[in-house]
Structures are given as structure tokens and as C-alpha cells.
Design a protein around this motif. Structure first.
Motif, PDB file in Angstrom:
ATOM      1  N   UNK A  26     -11.753  -7.348 -39.641  1.00 28.37           N
ATOM      2  CA  UNK A  26     -10.445  -7.603 -39.025  1.00 28.37           C
ATOM      3  C   UNK A  26      -9.509  -8.302 -40.004  1.00 28.37           C
ATOM      4  N   UNK A  27     -10.030  -9.227 -40.813  1.00 27.52           N
ATOM      5  CA  UNK A  27      -9.187  -9.898 -41.807  1.00 27.52           C
ATOM      6  C   UNK A  27      -8.680  -8.917 -42.855  1.00 27.52           C
ATOM      7  N   UNK A  28      -9.543  -7.981 -43.222  1.00 30.58           N
ATOM      8  CA  UNK A  28      -9.094  -6.939 -44.158  1.00 30.58           C
ATOM      9  C   UNK A  28      -7.988  -6.088 -43.529  1.00 30.58           C
ATOM     10  N   UNK A  29      -8.206  -5.743 -42.246  1.00 33.81           N
ATOM     11  CA  UNK A  29      -7.183  -4.956 -41.547  1.00 33.81           C
ATOM     12  C   UNK A  29      -5.891  -5.754 -41.406  1.00 33.81           C
ATOM     13  N   UNK A  30      -6.042  -7.077 -41.191  1.00 34.67           N
ATOM     14  CA  UNK A  30      -4.862  -7.933 -41.092  1.00 34.67           C
ATOM     15  C   UNK A  30      -4.096  -7.950 -42.419  1.00 34.67           C
ATOM     16  N   UNK A  31      -4.843  -8.016 -43.517  1.00 33.57           N
ATOM     17  CA  UNK A  31      -4.183  -7.988 -44.824  1.00 33.57           C
ATOM     18  C   UNK A  31      -3.438  -6.685 -45.049  1.00 33.57           C
ATOM     19  N   UNK A  32      -4.062  -5.582 -44.660  1.00 29.06           N
ATOM     20  CA  UNK A  32      -3.398  -4.280 -44.798  1.00 29.06           C
ATOM     21  C   UNK A  32      -2.139  -4.240 -43.936  1.00 29.06           C
ATOM     22  N   UNK A  33      -2.230  -4.783 -42.732  1.00 31.54           N
ATOM     23  CA  UNK A  33      -1.086  -4.780 -41.813  1.00 31.54           C
ATOM     24  C   UNK A  33       0.077  -5.584 -42.389  1.00 31.54           C
ATOM     25  N   UNK A  34      -0.230  -6.719 -43.018  1.00 33.10           N
ATOM     26  CA  UNK A  34       0.837  -7.516 -43.628  1.00 33.10           C
ATOM     27  C   UNK A  34       1.510  -6.747 -44.766  1.00 33.10           C
ATOM     28  N   UNK A  35       0.702  -6.028 -45.526  1.00 29.15           N
ATOM     29  CA  UNK A  35       1.288  -5.216 -46.597  1.00 29.15           C
ATOM     30  C   UNK A  35       2.168  -4.097 -46.028  1.00 29.15           C
ATOM     31  N   UNK A  36       1.678  -3.515 -44.930  1.00 23.53           N
ATOM     32  CA  UNK A  36       2.463  -2.459 -44.291  1.00 23.53           C
ATOM     33  C   UNK A  36       3.781  -3.026 -43.748  1.00 23.53           C
ATOM     34  N   UNK A  37       3.740  -4.263 -43.248  1.00 24.85           N
ATOM     35  CA  UNK A  37       4.966  -4.883 -42.718  1.00 24.85           C
ATOM     36  C   UNK A  37       5.974  -5.112 -43.854  1.00 24.85           C
ATOM     37  N   UNK A  38       5.454  -5.584 -44.993  1.00 23.76           N
ATOM     38  CA  UNK A  38       6.353  -5.800 -46.122  1.00 23.76           C
ATOM     39  C   UNK A  38       6.980  -4.485 -46.597  1.00 23.76           C
ATOM     40  N   UNK A  39       6.210  -3.420 -46.384  1.00 27.76           N
ATOM     41  CA  UNK A  39       6.751  -2.098 -46.761  1.00 27.76           C
ATOM     42  C   UNK A  39       7.561  -1.488 -45.627  1.00 27.76           C
ATOM     43  N   UNK A  40       7.764  -2.265 -44.561  1.00 28.41           N
ATOM     44  CA  UNK A  40       8.559  -1.838 -43.401  1.00 28.41           C
ATOM     45  C   UNK A  40       7.950  -0.639 -42.692  1.00 28.41           C
ATOM     46  N   UNK A  41       6.608  -0.521 -42.797  1.00 28.26           N
ATOM     47  CA  UNK A  41       5.939   0.571 -42.096  1.00 28.26           C
ATOM     48  C   UNK A  41       5.494   0.160 -40.685  1.00 28.26           C
ATOM     49  N   UNK A  42       5.286  -1.161 -40.495  1.00 31.47           N
ATOM     50  CA  UNK A  42       4.942  -1.676 -39.165  1.00 31.47           C
ATOM     51  C   UNK A  42       5.817  -2.889 -38.898  1.00 31.47           C
ATOM     52  N   UNK A  43       5.808  -3.316 -37.674  1.00 33.05           N
ATOM     53  CA  UNK A  43       6.621  -4.463 -37.275  1.00 33.05           C
ATOM     54  C   UNK A  43       5.785  -5.745 -37.268  1.00 33.05           C
ATOM     55  N   UNK A  44       6.493  -6.861 -36.999  1.00 33.73           N
ATOM     56  CA  UNK A  44       5.811  -8.158 -36.874  1.00 33.73           C
ATOM     57  C   UNK A  44       4.818  -8.148 -35.726  1.00 33.73           C
ATOM     58  N   UNK A  45       5.067  -7.342 -34.711  1.00 31.91           N
ATOM     59  CA  UNK A  45       4.180  -7.268 -33.549  1.00 31.91           C
ATOM     60  C   UNK A  45       2.771  -6.859 -33.973  1.00 31.91           C
TER      61      UNK A  45
END
Length: 477
Positions: free
Chosen positions: A210-229
Motif C-alpha cells: 500500500x505504501x508503494x501504491x501511495x508513492x505511485x499515487x503521489x507521483x500521479x498527482x504531481x503529474x496531474x493524472x489523479x486528484x488529491x482524493x
């Protein structure tokens, strides 16, 4: 009075006591039913896993070491051993009751009798020595052996002794049943400990994922691919899993200390190898025949001995209605002056008395005792039948449980394999922006729950195997 008349009077008295004592109350009796079904599932195979000693049934060296230590140190078991000693002392007491009692003793005293009694009038004119009148206050010194013996005509005392022996044997079977339960409880707690260790390991690995997935999600957010949610949802899932980790850790501590309590020691680490849990497979349970429960189960044998003890107690209570014969005797020396005690045979004194006593009027106490003993005997019949019925039902339940848990485990294992594959797929799709983050979260949550349930099911299988062994009467040998 001649001896012939004395014996005639004795015979008349004895007859009167017998006639007056023969009116014992009639009571309702009950006989135990020892029949059991012919088989559990139609099989007539007499091979029974319950006959195996626990050291052969359990092969894990850490588990056998815990059981072996508990059989020496468990406080409840040691308390029961003292109760067995108390029951054994009761047997010795009952055995001595129908043997003669002999005691040695002596004493001194003085008598002042009235001169207006037959003894006082005779003393006034008598002389203890020529020219020396008998004094008004005459001392008395004696030493000798006193014996008493109740002749056990109606076997009242012997039946009481046999009842004590049966109670003693019942206490031994009670200890054996306690050993059976102790062995099963330690084994169940031990496998629960292994299951919790493995669940904790899965949770910790899931936290890493889950922490790895969280790290990926943060990277995706910085790339504007996902939201803060999406980031917040992954953070919440990580926090939830971490809290579950602490819950499992607390359960590990409590389970470990439950084992320590059963072993009779203060809290310490329980030696074990959690890695063997993944390769555990429940062994085959062979139930044998239901009739074998009567010989294998200590609680059934305990109920049977208690039933026998209560039957004998009824016979002993019934004998209270009949007359009892007690012989009493004294042999020793007696004199008014201690210097004369050494002069024999002049100072020698002996007596022999026989007492015949029987109830004639107001038999309420012995009647109540007799009725209570009979009621206890009927209670023990119902308790025996209940124990047999409970033992049979326990075996049937555990055999069914073993079968259904195996089917459940196979189904749950298929679910885990499918979810594990879907987890890998969802992560790949998420990183390539072809899957929503919720799909990853739900898949991770599902696979965690499924793996936890799979371990729980395996633990239940091991518990069912242990409980079936206990239900068949195994664990005390």
C-alpha cells in the motif's frame, strides 16, 4: 438369671429390633442406559485416533514441550492431584471404620457416694484392710486398653468403604479428563498463535504494498493524472491496515500469555516456528466406533464411577434402618492406691459388653438420609446418560466440522489465488492509467481479507482436528 435366660432375652430383643427396622421406605429407582448408536456414519472400522498418546498425535517439538511442561506446572491440575489425595485418605478412613478400635489410657479420680445407697451402705460396714474402715472419699487409679468394634452385620461400613473407593477412582478419571482438556487447550492456543503470526506477516507485507501504491499515487498527482482524493484514500487505507497490525499484535500478546498461564509460568516468549503454519495439513481423524467412547472418554468413566459410588451409598444408608451390634471391652489394672497397681491378679480388671441398638421410633433422620442418597443415585444416572450423549454429539459435530472446513478452505484458497492475480493486474493497469485508483484499493482490501480468512480457516481446521481428538477421548494417556 441363668445364661439360657440371658440368651433368650437377647434373642427376643434382637427379633424386636429386626421387625421394627424392616419397614424401610419404598423408593423409585432408575437404571442407567448404556446403549449408543452402532456407528457414526455407517462405518464399522474400529481404528480410533483417540487411543493414540498425545506425544504421538502432536509432532511439533515446541508444542510437545509446552504440553509436557504444563502437565507438571499447571496449577489447576496440581489442585486436582491434591483432591485425589483427599479422596484416597477418605478410603483409608472408611476402611478403618469396620476394624476394631483399640486405645491405651489411664486416669485417676475420687468418688464420694451417698451412705443411703446400696454401695454407700456396704462401704460403711466394710473394711479395706482388717481394722481399717472404707473411707468416705475413695480414690481410684487405673491403666489399661479399651477396645470397641462395630460388627458390620449389614455391610453398612463395607459399602461405605467401597463407595469411597469408587469416588477415589472417579477423581482419578476427573484428573484424566482435565489433562485431556488441558492438552487440547494448549494445542488450540498454540495454533492460534501461529495463525496470528502469519496474519501479522501478511498485514506487514500489505502495508509495504500500500505504501508503494501511495508513492505511485503521489507521483500521479504531481503529474496531474489523479486528484488529491486518490492520495487521501490511499493514506486512509494505509492507516487502517496499520491499526489492524496493532490489533493483531495485542492478540498475539494475549494468546502468548494464555499459553504461559496454562503452562504455569509468568509471561515470556513462547518458542515457535511461524513458517511451518503455511505447510500444515490436518491429519486424518479415525473415529472408530461409538461404543469405544465408554472406555476412552475419562468423563464417561468418571460419571460411571460416581454412579457406582452413589449406588453403594444407597445400600449403606439403607443399613441404618437395621440394628447395629457393637462390642466394647476393657482390660487393665485398677486400685484405690497407685502402689497396688503392680499387684496382680488382685488389681487386674476386665469387662466385655455388647450393645445392640436399632431405630424404633422417629426414623426421620435416617429416612431423609436414605431418600437423599437415592435421589443422588438417580441424579448420577441422568448425569451418566447426559455425559454419554454429549460425548457422542461432540464427535459427530467435529467430524462434520472437519469435512466442511476442508471444503471451505479449498474454496477460500481459490478465492485468494484469483484475487492475488487481480491485484497484480490492477496495479499494472493503474500505473498505465487504464484503471481507477478505487479498483486498486478495493482489490488490495479484498485480497488482504481473503488471505486473513484463509489463515483463519486453516487455524479452524487444526482446532477441529484437536477437538475431535479430545472428543474421542485422546490426550490423557
Amino acid at each position: 438369671m441363668t445364661n439360657k435366660r440371658i440368651w433368650s432375652c437377647f434373642g427376643i430383643l434382637f427379633s424386636i429390633l429386626i421387625i421394627s427396622s424392616c419397614t424401610t421406605p419404598r423408593l423409585v429407582t432408575k437404571t442407567e442406559n448404556k446403549s449408543v448408536p452402532a456407528s457414526y456414519n455407517g462405518s464399522q472400522d474400529s481404528t480410533n485416533s483417540g487411543k493414540k498418546p498425545w506425544k504421538e498425535y502432536f509432532t511439533d517439538p515446541y508444542l510437545t514441550a509446552l504440553i509436557d511442561s504444563a502437565l507438571y506446572n499447571n496449577q489447576e491440575l496440581n489442585i486436582t492431584l491434591q483432591e485425589i489425595q483427599i479422596a484416597n485418605n477418605e478410603v483409608l478412613a472408611r476402611a478403618g471404620a469396620y476394624r476394631p478400635f483399640v486405645s491405651l489410657g489411664g486416669g485417676a479420680g475420687a468418688d464420694k457416694v451417698s451412705r443411703y445407697t446400696s454401695q454407700g451402705a456396704a462401704d460403711e460396714v466394710s473394711e479395706i484392710k482388717p481394722g481399717v474402715p472404707t473411707p468416705a472419699v475413695l480414690p481410684n487409679f487405673y491403666f489399661g486398653a479399651t477396645a470397641s468394634w462395630e460388627i458390620d452385620i449389614w455391610h453398612k461400613l463395607r459399602n461405605a468403604k467401597k463407595a469411597a473407593v469408587s469416588s477415589y477412582l472417579a477423581s482419578i478419571e476427573g484428573k484424566n479428563f482435565q489433562v485431556t482438556n488441558l492438552v487440547a487447550e494448549i494445542a488450540n492456543s498454540y495454533y492460534e498463535q501461529l495463525a496470528l503470526d502469519n496474519q501479522l506477516d501478511i498485514i506487514q507485507r500489505n502495508i509495504v504494498i500500500l505504501n508503494n501504491a501511495l508513492g505511485i499515487t503521489k507521483q500521479e498527482k504531481e503529474a496531474a493524472k489523479v486528484t488529491e482524493l486518490a492520495v487521501r484514500r490511499f493514506e486512509a487505507e494505509v492507516a487502517k491496515t496499520v491499526s489492524l497490525q496493532y490489533e493483531i499484535q495485542q492478540r498475539i500478546v494475549e494468546t502468548e500469555n494464555r499459553i504461559n498461564f496454562l503452562v504455569g509460568r509468568f509471561p515470556q516468549h513462547v518458542q515457535r516456528d511461524p513458517q511451518i503454519f503455511a505447510n500444515l495439513t490436518p491429519s486424518l481423524i479415525q473415529a472408530g466406533l461409538p461404543s469405544q467412547l465408554l472406555a476412552n472418554r475419562p468423563d464417561i468413566k468418571q460419571a460411571e464411577w460416581n454412579l457406582e459410588a452413589n449406588k453403594l451409598s444407597v445400600a449403606a444408608a439403607k443399613a441404618n434402618f437395621y440394628p447395629s451390634l457393637t462390642l466394647r471391652g476393657f482390660l487393665g489394672i485398677m486400685a484405690y492406691n497407685p502402689l497396688y497397681l503392680v499387684y496382680t491378679p488382685e488389681a487386674l480388671v476386665a469387662s466385655l459388653v455388647g450393645d445392640m441398638i436399632g431405630p424404633v421410633v422417629n426414623k426421620n433422620e435416617i429416612t431423609a438420609t436414605y431418600r437423599s442418597a437415592n435421589a443422588k443415585q438417580i441424579q448420577s444416572v441422568y448425569n451418566y446418560e447426559k455425559t454419554v450423549l454429549n460425548a457422542y454429539i461432540e464427535v459427530v459435530n467435529q467430524l462434520s466440522n472437519i469435512d466442511n472446513l476442508q471444503k471451505k478452505y479449498d474454496s477460500k484458497n481459490n478465492q485468494v489465488q484469483a484475487l492475488t492475480q487481480s491485484t497484480n493486474i490492477s496495479l499494472k493497469l493503474f500505473t498505465s492509467a487504464r484503471a481507477d485508483y478505487m479498483e486498486v484499493l478495493l482489490t488490495q482490501r479484498d485480497v488482504l481479507e481473503a488471505r486473513m480468512e484463509l489463515i483463519e480457516t486453516r487455524k479452524q481446521q487444526m482446532n477441529a482436528q484437536i477437538n475431535a481428538y479430545r472428543a474421542l477421548g485422546g490426550g490423557w494417556k
